[in-house]
Design a protein around this motif. Structure first.
Motif, PDB file in Angstrom:
ATOM      1  N   GLU A 111      57.769  75.738  36.065  1.00 36.27           N
ATOM      2  CA  GLU A 111      57.901  75.919  37.503  1.00 36.27           C
ATOM      3  C   GLU A 111      57.738  74.574  38.206  1.00 36.27           C
ATOM      4  N   PHE A 112      58.354  74.474  39.376  1.00 36.51           N
ATOM      5  CA  PHE A 112      58.274  73.235  40.148  1.00 36.51           C
ATOM      6  C   PHE A 112      56.902  73.129  40.806  1.00 36.51           C
ATOM      7  N   ALA A 113      56.262  71.985  40.686  1.00 36.21           N
ATOM      8  CA  ALA A 113      54.946  71.751  41.285  1.00 36.21           C
ATOM      9  C   ALA A 113      54.979  70.415  42.022  1.00 36.21           C
ATOM     10  N   TYR A 114      54.118  70.286  43.028  1.00 30.99           N
ATOM     11  CA  TYR A 114      54.086  69.045  43.799  1.00 30.99           C
ATOM     12  C   TYR A 114      52.715  68.841  44.431  1.00 30.99           C
ATOM     13  N   ARG A 115      52.461  67.611  44.806  1.00 31.52           N
ATOM     14  CA  ARG A 115      51.258  67.235  45.559  1.00 31.52           C
ATOM     15  C   ARG A 115      51.683  66.300  46.680  1.00 31.52           C
ATOM     16  N   ILE A 116      51.291  66.614  47.906  1.00 29.32           N
ATOM     17  CA  ILE A 116      51.560  65.743  49.048  1.00 29.32           C
ATOM     18  C   ILE A 116      50.234  65.404  49.724  1.00 29.32           C
ATOM     19  N   VAL A 138      51.646  76.272  41.032  1.00 34.06           N
ATOM     20  CA  VAL A 138      51.564  77.722  40.909  1.00 34.06           C
ATOM     21  C   VAL A 138      50.641  78.274  42.001  1.00 34.06           C
ATOM     22  N   TYR A 139      49.436  77.672  42.132  1.00 35.16           N
ATOM     23  CA  TYR A 139      48.465  78.071  43.148  1.00 35.16           C
ATOM     24  C   TYR A 139      48.256  76.928  44.155  1.00 35.16           C
ATOM     25  N   ASP A 140      47.625  77.264  45.283  1.00 43.64           N
ATOM     26  CA  ASP A 140      47.359  76.274  46.334  1.00 43.64           C
ATOM     27  C   ASP A 140      46.043  75.548  46.062  1.00 43.64           C
ATOM     28  N   SER A 141      46.036  74.229  46.334  1.00 44.21           N
ATOM     29  CA  SER A 141      44.822  73.416  46.191  1.00 44.21           C
ATOM     30  C   SER A 141      44.774  72.386  47.309  1.00 44.21           C
ATOM     31  N   HIS A 142      43.585  71.844  47.565  1.00 45.37           N
ATOM     32  CA  HIS A 142      43.453  70.773  48.548  1.00 45.37           C
ATOM     33  C   HIS A 142      42.180  69.986  48.278  1.00 45.37           C
ATOM     34  N   ALA A 143      42.104  68.798  48.874  1.00 48.06           N
ATOM     35  CA  ALA A 143      40.937  67.932  48.699  1.00 48.06           C
ATOM     36  C   ALA A 143      40.837  66.967  49.872  1.00 48.06           C
ATOM     37  N   ILE A 144      39.603  66.522  50.160  1.00 44.71           N
ATOM     38  CA  ILE A 144      39.327  65.506  51.174  1.00 44.71           C
ATOM     39  C   ILE A 144      38.403  64.473  50.545  1.00 44.71           C
ATOM     40  N   ASN A 145      38.702  63.185  50.743  1.00 46.83           N
ATOM     41  CA  ASN A 145      37.934  62.105  50.117  1.00 46.83           C
ATOM     42  C   ASN A 145      37.554  61.037  51.135  1.00 46.83           C
ATOM     43  N   PHE A 146      36.336  60.539  51.018  1.00 45.10           N
ATOM     44  CA  PHE A 146      35.830  59.444  51.850  1.00 45.10           C
ATOM     45  C   PHE A 146      35.141  58.443  50.930  1.00 45.10           C
ATOM     46  N   ARG A 147      35.507  57.157  51.069  1.00 45.02           N
ATOM     47  CA  ARG A 147      34.906  56.126  50.215  1.00 45.02           C
ATOM     48  C   ARG A 147      34.750  54.841  51.015  1.00 45.02           C
ATOM     49  N   VAL A 160      31.977  60.338  49.477  1.00 42.72           N
ATOM     50  CA  VAL A 160      31.794  61.790  49.615  1.00 42.72           C
ATOM     51  C   VAL A 160      33.140  62.446  49.329  1.00 42.72           C
ATOM     52  N   ASN A 161      33.143  63.470  48.464  1.00 43.72           N
ATOM     53  CA  ASN A 161      34.391  64.121  48.064  1.00 43.72           C
ATOM     54  C   ASN A 161      34.247  65.640  48.084  1.00 43.72           C
ATOM     55  N   TYR A 162      35.295  66.303  48.561  1.00 37.62           N
ATOM     56  CA  TYR A 162      35.374  67.768  48.500  1.00 37.62           C
ATOM     57  C   TYR A 162      36.705  68.133  47.854  1.00 37.62           C
ATOM     58  N   GLN A 163      36.656  69.124  46.958  1.00 35.85           N
ATOM     59  CA  GLN A 163      37.870  69.531  46.256  1.00 35.85           C
ATOM     60  C   GLN A 163      37.871  71.032  46.023  1.00 35.85           C
ATOM     61  N   ASP A 164      39.015  71.650  46.257  1.00 33.08           N
ATOM     62  CA  ASP A 164      39.227  73.049  45.897  1.00 33.08           C
ATOM     63  C   ASP A 164      40.550  73.088  45.131  1.00 33.08           C
ATOM     64  N   LEU A 165      40.442  73.006  43.802  1.00 29.35           N
ATOM     65  CA  LEU A 165      41.605  72.823  42.935  1.00 29.35           C
ATOM     66  C   LEU A 165      41.831  74.075  42.098  1.00 29.35           C
ATOM     67  N   THR A 166      43.046  74.618  42.163  1.00 27.78           N
ATOM     68  CA  THR A 166      43.407  75.800  41.375  1.00 27.78           C
ATOM     69  C   THR A 166      44.702  75.513  40.622  1.00 27.78           C
ATOM     70  N   THR A 167      44.669  75.709  39.304  1.00 29.38           N
ATOM     71  CA  THR A 167      45.836  75.436  38.469  1.00 29.38           C
ATOM     72  C   THR A 167      45.982  76.528  37.409  1.00 29.38           C
ATOM     73  N   TYR A 182      42.682  78.710  36.698  1.00 32.74           N
ATOM     74  CA  TYR A 182      41.449  77.914  36.736  1.00 32.74           C
ATOM     75  C   TYR A 182      41.202  77.408  38.148  1.00 32.74           C
ATOM     76  N   ASN A 183      39.987  77.643  38.661  1.00 31.98           N
ATOM     77  CA  ASN A 183      39.605  77.133  39.981  1.00 31.98           C
ATOM     78  C   ASN A 183      38.326  76.314  39.865  1.00 31.98           C
ATOM     79  N   ASN A 184      38.345  75.139  40.503  1.00 28.87           N
ATOM     80  CA  ASN A 184      37.167  74.273  40.565  1.00 28.87           C
ATOM     81  C   ASN A 184      36.955  73.880  42.020  1.00 28.87           C
TER      82      ASN A 184
END
Length: 419
Positions: A111-116, A138-147, A160-167, A182-184
């Motif tokens: 399946e086609f997958a992408y990250r923007i 396949v599933y929706d994910s997002h993240a926010i990063n500060f360094r 500081v990092n926040y991540q909600d990753l599902t694959t 899988y969700n993290n």
């Protein structure tokens, strides 16, 4: 007569010591910068007004400045200010640092997958990195990063990092390969400390929840997980790299260690550690040899959820998306990059590479590293399209062709050099 001789002796001594005085720095001046704050460059520079003029320390500052995401190139000049005092000029060529990113690939189900996403690498002109991404795999994910490596001083920073990753992840059992959702979801805070020009340390904690759910009908009653965990993390880096636009020379070593404990007493605590050694050498006017070696080990539990994966986008180009897992890893990536065309801001590089790796099976022993079905060897060719004035604006295409047992072949696309 005696007084005249004494006077002459005193004058000679004064003249000698005056001529022997060290050359001092009167001022540090920053030029060429538009968005980067001059005060920030002066803050992180080791050379200060009043210091003895030392070209080696100045060159170290230039190397450090060239490593900043906001800088494409840097140089220095020294001019006399007045007797025995000098002005040092740091000349800055800035990168464009508000960077959108787009990655696309195929999943295990083709399946086609992408990250923007979008990241600013020079917030407030102080090389603070802030941004995030959205991913559809396949599933929706997002993240926010500060360094912010220099948030508190020239040595102390914060991330500081926040991540909600599902694959969709393949999990390998003895008799089948099962697909899991899988969700993290994780929250991480890190302290950043720079000892000196070459050495830095990251340390902190990560609180996360892992959820493995069987996809489809679970006829074999495969295990599922939903557990909250704490992770203590430390990263030590030695960096002696020197950048000259697309060319890199020197070596770098990064050691990463993590200890994970679970809120579920049924799951044992475990560790994972790996070391990456990088070596780069410029060859002639247009060539660059680059190599990376990774050695990694984790707790050797006999589990289908082992931490080290065999994957196209991580370690062996052309091998496929997460085709196997292990509790130990040895990987060597080596490539020759050659500038085929360069004009103004644009560079076209060709690339010849060999990726090779081997893994220890979960619950196995060190003899697994020499087993033929664990060894992957993939030579290949690639291209790099580089924008010299935009940070990390490198679009890469690689094609790897396996020559080891049960080999595959395929293209790998990405942003930035592979390593």
């Amino acid at each position: 007569m005696m007084n005249i001789k004494l006077l002459l002796c005193v004058l000679l001594c004064v003249s000698f010591f005056a001529n022997a005085q060290d050359k001092l720095i009167s001022d540090i001046k920053i030029q060429g910068n538009k968005k980067i704050k001059s005060s920030f460059i002066k803050k992180i520079a080791s050379v200060k007004p009043g210091d003895v003029l030392d070209s080696l320390k100045i060159e170290e500052d230039i190397k450090l400045i060239k490593r900043l995401p906001s800088v494409s190139h840097a140089s220095y000049q020294v001019f006399i200010s007045k007797s025995n005092e000098y002005n040092v000029f740091y000349n800055i060529e800035e990168n464009f640092t508000l960077i959108p990113s787009v990655n696309f690939y195929t999943t295990d189900d083709d399946e086609f997958a992408y990250r923007i996403g979008v990241y600013e690498f020079n917030v407030f002109g102080r090389n603070i990195i802030f941004g995030g991404f959205y991913q559809k795999d396949v599933y929706d994910s997002h993240a926010i990063n500060f360094r912010a490596p220099f948030l508190f001083s020239s040595h102390w920073g914060l991330a500081v990092n926040y991540q909600d990753l599902t694959t969709l992840e393949p999990v390998f059992f003895a008799d089948e390969t099962a697909q899991y959702r899988y969700n993290n979801k994780s929250y991480e805070i890190l302290g950043l400390y720079r000892f000196d020009f070459n050495n830095r340390l990251e340390f902190g904690i990560n609180y996360f929840k892992e959820d493995y759910r069987f996809r489809g009908e679970n006829v074999n009653d495969r295990p599922e997980l939903n557990v909250k965990k704490w992770l203590a993390k430390g990263v030590y880096e030695f960096n002696d790299l020197n950048y000259d636009y697309q060319y890199v020379s020197g070596f770098r070593n990064i050691f990463n260690f993590q200890y994970v404990t679970s809120t579920n007493d049924m799951l044992p605590d475990f560790f994972i550690g790996w070391n990456d050694f990088f070596y780069f050498k410029k060859i002639g006017d247009k060539g660059n040899w680059a190599s990376r070696m990774r050695l990694g080990l984790s707790s050797n539990d006999e589990t289908p959820f082992a931490p080290f994966s065999v994957d196209n986008n991580l370690n062996v180009r052309g091998v496929g998306n997460t085709i196997d897992r292990g509790t130990g890893v040895i990987v060597l990536n080596s490539e020759y990059r050659h500038t085929v065309y360069e004009k103004n801001w644009f560079v076209l590089q060709s690339n010849i590479f060999v990726d090779a790796g081997t893994w220890r099976n979960p619950g196995g022993d060190f003899g697994d590293f020499s087993k033929s079905d664990n060894v992957k060897v993939y030579p290949g060719l690639g291209l790099r399209f580089i924008h010299k004035k935009i940070y990390n604006a490198i679009f890469r295409i690689d094609y790897g062709y396996g020559i080891s047992e049960n080999a595959t072949k395929g293209f790998v696309f990405g942003i930035g050099q592979y390593f």
